[in-house]
Write an enzyme that holds these catalytic residues in place. Sequence first.
Site, PDB file in Angstrom:
ATOM      1  N   GLY A  20      24.856  26.167  16.566  1.00 19.97           N
ATOM      2  CA  GLY A  20      23.893  25.093  16.743  1.00 19.97           C
ATOM      3  C   GLY A  20      22.755  25.199  15.743  1.00 19.97           C
ATOM      4  O   GLY A  20      22.190  26.278  15.551  1.00 19.97           O
ATOM      5  N   GLU A  98      28.501  14.753  20.062  1.00 16.91           N
ATOM      6  CA  GLU A  98      28.402  14.654  18.612  1.00 16.91           C
ATOM      7  C   GLU A  98      29.328  13.575  18.044  1.00 16.91           C
ATOM      8  O   GLU A  98      29.737  13.635  16.889  1.00 16.91           O
ATOM      9  CB  GLU A  98      28.747  16.012  17.989  1.00 16.91           C
TER      10      GLU A  98
END
Length: 212
Positions: A20, A98
Amino acid sequence: MEKGAGDLGEKGTGQVWVFGYGSLVWKVNFPYQHHRVGCIKGYARRFWQGSTDHRGTPGAPGRVATLIEDKNECTYGVAYKVNREDVPEVMAYLSHREKQGYTTKTTQFYPSDTCDSPFEVLLYIATENNPEYLGPAPPLSIAQQILNSAGPSGCNVEYLMELARTMKEIAPVVHDEHLFTLEAEVTKLLTTNGIKCANCTRKYLTHSEQHP
């Protein structure tokens, strides 16, 4: 290197490390076994991806982080180890989270703790070929867009400021010029313009006054 979810995982374990570098640094929302702070090499973090589903709307897109290839750069963030039994659920969640322009790649992750060896991580990256890609702009222009954008996941200001705050906490010796320049520009604008979200205005102005 691009891989599908079925190709991922540590040999013999089925476990996956997810890297991340944007909202996943401070807002994980999926189960993981443990995490490591560190960096990936050959990439730079940039607020060049548009967001019309989380931090903006189709008529007023926000700006969120993606990665651009740069052999002279490295990007710090957090790698999360996902257990085998949780991989299908986590991959489905991340594919939805995403979905707007991001694709998966794998690369080597270098933990800040040098006692740990590098290992492969999965990351989500939005390339310039996706329709939501906005590309580079002057820092002030990006800051103004962030200031005036909000979407179903909240204010764009929150995304930027929480990322900057968390990176300073977990990697205090690392200076991310692009990220911290945008943080400074947005803070200046908050003092003069404010934003529609009064809670964010109070929160981040108070934080900046306490931490000059």
